[in-house]
Every structure is written in structure tokens, then in C-alpha cells.
Design a protein around this motif. Structure first.
Motif, PDB file in Angstrom:
ATOM      1  N   ALA A   1       0.844  -1.192   0.000  1.00  0.00           N
ATOM      2  CA  ALA A   1       0.000   0.000   0.000  1.00  0.00           C
ATOM      3  C   ALA A   1       0.881   1.244   0.000  1.00  0.00           C
ATOM      4  CB  ALA A   1      -0.875  -0.006   1.241  1.00  0.00           C
TER       5      ALA A   1
ATOM      6  N   LEU B   1      -0.705   5.905   3.493  1.00  0.00           N
ATOM      7  CA  LEU B   1      -1.750   5.270   4.316  1.00  0.00           C
ATOM      8  C   LEU B   1      -1.287   5.078   5.764  1.00  0.00           C
ATOM      9  CD1 LEU B   1      -4.655   4.144   3.921  1.00  0.00           C
ATOM     10  CD2 LEU B   1      -3.618   1.895   3.671  1.00  0.00           C
TER      11      LEU B   1
ATOM     12  N   THR C   1      -4.509  -2.392   1.383  1.00  0.00           N
ATOM     13  CA  THR C   1      -4.399  -1.153   0.608  1.00  0.00           C
ATOM     14  C   THR C   1      -5.325  -0.067   1.135  1.00  0.00           C
ATOM     15  OG1 THR C   1      -6.078  -1.918  -0.938  1.00  0.00           O
ATOM     16  CG2 THR C   1      -3.784  -2.404  -1.494  1.00  0.00           C
ATOM     17  N   ALA C   2      -6.187  -0.423   2.071  1.00  0.00           N
ATOM     18  CA  ALA C   2      -7.119   0.563   2.629  1.00  0.00           C
ATOM     19  C   ALA C   2      -7.360   0.233   4.097  1.00  0.00           C
ATOM     20  CB  ALA C   2      -8.429   0.543   1.859  1.00  0.00           C
TER      21      ALA C   2
ATOM     22  N   GLN D   1      -8.351   5.452   1.908  1.00  0.00           N
ATOM     23  CA  GLN D   1      -7.441   4.909   0.914  1.00  0.00           C
ATOM     24  C   GLN D   1      -6.667   6.051   0.278  1.00  0.00           C
ATOM     25  OE1 GLN D   1      -9.368   3.178  -2.464  1.00  0.00           O
ATOM     26  NE2 GLN D   1      -7.509   2.186  -3.204  1.00  0.00           N
TER      27      GLN D   1
END
Lengths: 112, 362
Positions: free
Chosen positions: B204, B208, B247-248, B270
Motif C-alpha cells: 500500500a 496510508l 491497501t485501505a 485509501q
């Protein structure tokens, strides 16, 4: 009192060991069981007799040998048992301890 | 001879050492023959069967007692206590390094503890070889029992992992002690093939990480100043975890609403590395479902100041109302959510309309 490496006997082992001692050279499963039943008034199964004997043999208290197979036994051999010197010592020790513990109990009973 | 009698004689022969089974059955046959001479054949046969089953029961009982007595309980219990301490230590370590795995009901946590369980079982097996295997059996029983009696919601992977990881680790530890080369080679092969087949996880964007402090379970107390000036206080729980292969981040909060009902909402965060923009959306689920696009390419902003993060929401169309969310992170276990409100397009701010103090849940 006792030493660390002393072999301790359970009640069942003690009874079976005494039966083997009494029977001498004719001690095998059926006679040992009969002896306990007749003298001790205690009905033991054959299974219990054999497990106890096997345990005592592993402790070195008894030794065993196989006899000849006979027809009345369906061609199966008897296993004869004999008390070892270690077994005799263990019995003697238990008798001593029981005797010592019991001494004086009869006299003191009823005086309190 | 009846079938069940045949099975009983076979079982007796198995439970007694070589020769003793034969001798015992010979004694029974001898006594039956004696009884047949003074009693009926049927009675003798009945006695034989009864005595056979009495012997089987006695042998089973005495053998069971011998087995239980032979178990090195001291070593097994000590190893179990060490595993318990190891689990607490692993949880503590994971809560600081990989918080989303630091859950008691996480299957991945159990898998990560696997090597440690092997090592503890190996150590137990150095004292008594059988200890590791009894430890495995005990762990299996306890895991099965806990899965049955637990009131927590547990996933199927967790159930499978709890039934496999501990017991298998203990057995492997015992086997490793017995046959170190074979088991170590098999384990090494398993690790190598496992690593080779594992896919490289999607990385990611680093941005983040600004919201990584949200990961975990949080408990706190909130205060909200209502439009009429009244202040309401309420408890709140907040849970954050990675989603979509890391990724989030999704974090949801729940607590009583000012009107006494339940308020539940979830925020998705995200960072779009290609468009270089944040996407933050808040979905209120209870009492009514509403979706707010807080930050996206067309509005809203995020600024990071040290560990603190400030989110300015995209303005709703046609109003001058603005919302500014402040995430004030003091340390790994504590942070404060402060919501500021502006009714004049961001010129002046009514700070702290809502303040929630959160502490990591134990």
C-alpha cells in the motif's frame, strides 16, 4: 523408616504376592485366583490377577515361566509364577510396617 | 464361539503381554472344563462368558489407571503454562508490531505462534518423550472445549487453526526430539515451499501509514455539544483494520446516539497513489444509511502534523458548513478524536463540538 529405593506394595499386590508364596511351585492364574477367593474371601477376576502379576514382574517381585500346553486348557500353556528374593523382602517389609503400626492398638482400644 | 466372545478374547490378548493372554484364556478353559464335570454345560459356558467379560473389564480398568499414572503430568502442565505465557508475550509483541493480527480470535496469530509451540514441545520432550504427545492431546481437548463454550463470534479459519496449530506443533516438537533430522528436513521443506508459493503482497502507498494508528480495538468516552448547547456523554468503541489486501483502512465506531438510539458508522480510507489523492468516505449505517464523501479528488484535504492527522471534509453542496476532524495521537495506545465545526465556510471554527478520548482495548 524405609529407604528411597524400597519397592512399595499395593494391597492387591500384597495379597497376590502372598498367594503366590503359599502356592509355591503350583502358582499360576487359576490357582492364585482360587487361593485368594478361598482364603481372603475376595473374588478377583482372572484379568485383575494377570495385570497385577505382570506389574509385579516388571518391578522384579515375581518371575514367571511358561509350562506345557494341556488338552483341558484347549492347548494353551500355563504361566507359573514364583516370588523373587526382592518380592520376599517387600512382603517382609510390609508385614513389619503393618505389625509395628498395629502394635498397641488392641491394648489401647477401650481405655479411652 | 459367539462373535462378541471372539472379540473379547482378542481384546484381552491385545491388552495383556505376549503369553499372558493365552495363559489367562487357558485358565478360563480349565475352570470351565472343571465346572462342566459338576454342573451343566450351559451353566459352565455362561460362567465362562461372564468371567471373560469381568476379566476384560478389570484389565481395561487397571491398564487405564496405569496409563494415567504413567503420564508425566508435571512436565505437561508446566509446558502448557509456558505456552500460555508465550501466547501472552506474542500478543503483546504483535499488538505493537502487527496490531491487526493481535486478536485472540485471529487464525493468523495462531499460525505465527506455531514455531514457538514446536520449540516448547521439543523442550518438554527432552524431559519425557511422551510429554509432547500428551501435551498435543490436551491442547486438542482444550481447544475443542473452548470452541464449544465460547460466546464470542469465531471464524471457521480460527476454529480450524485452533484445532490444528497447537496439537500439531506439540506433536511435531515431540517427533523433532525423536527423529530430528527427518522432521527438521520436512519442516524446512514446508517453509521453503510455503515461501515460494506465497504471493508478494501488494504494498500500500506509504501515505496510508498516517492512519495506521487506527488499527486495533479502541474503547473510549465521547462528549458532544448539541445545537441547543446541551452536552451529552457516551461510551464508544472504535475498531480499525486493514482491508483489500492492506491497501485501505476501514474503521468503524459504535455507541449510543444523542437521542438514546444506536449510532454505527464506518469510514473507508485509501490513498490513490496514481492520482495522488486521498479517498475517504464515511458510511453511516444506523440509524439511517448515508454516505458522505469526506475527501476525494474534487474536495476535502488531509494534513499530517507529526503523528496527528487533520481531515477537512469536502463541503456539502450549497452550504457554508464545514467539518474538520482532528486525530490527535499521543502514543500507540491513546488518541483523541476532535470534531470542529464551522458555519461560515471555514473562517471561524467551533472547536471540539465532539471530543472522543480513546484507549487501546485490552
Amino acid at each position: 523408616m524405609g529407604t528411597r529405593d524400597e519397592v512399595l506394595l499395593g494391597t492387591l499386590e500384597h495379597i497376590v504376592l502372598l498367594a503366590v508364596l503359599r502356592l509355591g511351585s503350583d502358582a499360576y492364574g487359576a490357582t492364585i485366583r482360587d487361593e485368594i477367593e478361598q482364603r481372603g474371601g475376595r473374588a478377583m477376576s482372572f484379568g485383575a490377577v494377570y495385570v497385577t502379576l505382570q506389574r509385579m514382574e516388571s518391578k522384579g517381585l515375581v518371575r514367571s515361566r511358561l509350562g506345557e500346553p494341556t488338552a483341558e486348557r484347549g492347548g494353551r500353556a500355563k504361566r507359573f509364577f514364583q516370588v523373587t528374593a526382592e518380592g520376599r523382602r517387600a512382603v517382609r517389609r510390609v508385614q513389619e510396617v503393618v505389625g509395628a503400626m498395629a502394635t498397641g492398638l488392641k491394648e489401647s482400644r477401650g481405655t479411652t | 464361539m459367539r462373535t462378541h466372545t471372539i472379540w473379547a478374547t482378542r481384546m484381552l490378548s491385545c491388552l495383556l503381554r505376549d503369553g499372558d493372554g493365552t495363559a489367562l484364556l487357558g485358565d478360563l478353559a480349565e475352570e470351565r472344563a472343571r465346572r462342566m464335570t459338576r454342573d451343566s454345560r450351559a451353566n459352565a459356558a455362561r460362567w465362562y462368558r461372564r468371567e471373560l467379560y469381568r476379566s476384560l473389564a478389570a484389565v481395561l480398568r487397571l491398564r487405564s489407571i496405569e496409563c494415567v499414572r504413567a503420564v508425566p503430568w508435571g512436565i505437561v502442565v508446566a509446558a502448557y503454562v509456558v505456552i500460555g505465557l508465550y501466547e501472552f508475550a506474542a500478543m503483546w509483541l504483535l499488538s505493537r508490531t502487527w496490531p491487526e493480527v493481535a486478536e485472540w480470535t485471529s487464525a493468523l496469530r495462531l499460525v505465527l505462534e506455531f514455531p514457538g509451540i514446536i520449540a516448547i514441545a521439543y523442550a518438554a520432550a527432552t524431559f519425557r518423550r511422551s510429554a509432547a504427545f500428551i501435551l498435543g492431546a490436551l491442547m486438542l481437548c482444550v481447544a475443542g472445549l473452548l470452541n464449544i463454550v465460547t460466546t464470542e463470534t469465531i471464524s471457521t479459519p480460527y476454529i480450524v487453526a485452533s484445532l490444528v496449530v497447537g496439537p500439531l506443533g506439540a506433536v511435531l516438537g515431540g517427533l523433532l526430539r525423536r527423529r530430528p533430522i527427518i522432521v527438521a528436513s520436512a519442516l524446512a521443506l514446508l517453509v521453503v515451499t510455503g515461501s515460494a508459493s506465497a504471493q508478494e503482497p501488494f504494498r500500500a502507498p506509504q501515505e496510508l501509514d498516517a492512519f495506521a494508528f487506527l488499527i486495533g480495538k479502541w474503547e473510549g468516552a465521547g462528549k458532544t455539544r448539541l445545537p441547543d448547547g446541551k452536552v451529552v456523554e457516551y461510551p464508544i468503541t472504535w475498531t480499525g483494520h486493514y482491508i483489500l489486501d492492506g491497501t485501505a483502512i476501514a474503521d468503524d465506531g459504535r455507541g449510543p446516539a444523542p437521542d438514546g438510539g444506536l449510532a454505527v458508522g464506518i469510514t473507508f480510507r485509501q490513498y490513490d497513489g496514481i492520482r495522488k489523492t486521498w479517498i475517504i468516505e464515511f458510511l453511516s449505517i444506523v440509524p439511517t444509511s448515508q454516505l458522505f464523501r469526506q475527501v476525494y479528488q474534487g474536495g476535502g484535504s488531509i494534513s499530517v502534523q507529526g503523528r496527528n492527522v487533520i481531515v477537512i471534509n469536502a463541503p456539502p453542496a450549497g452550504t457554508a458548513r464545514r467539518i474538520r476532524e482532528n486525530y490527535l495521537v499521543s502514543d500507540n495506545d491513546n488518541w483523541v478524536y476532535r470534531l470542529d465545526e464551522s458555519m461560515d465556510g471555514g473562517t471561524s471554527w467551533n472547536e471540539g463540538r465532539t471530543v472522543i478520548t480513546l484507549r487501546r482495548s485490552k
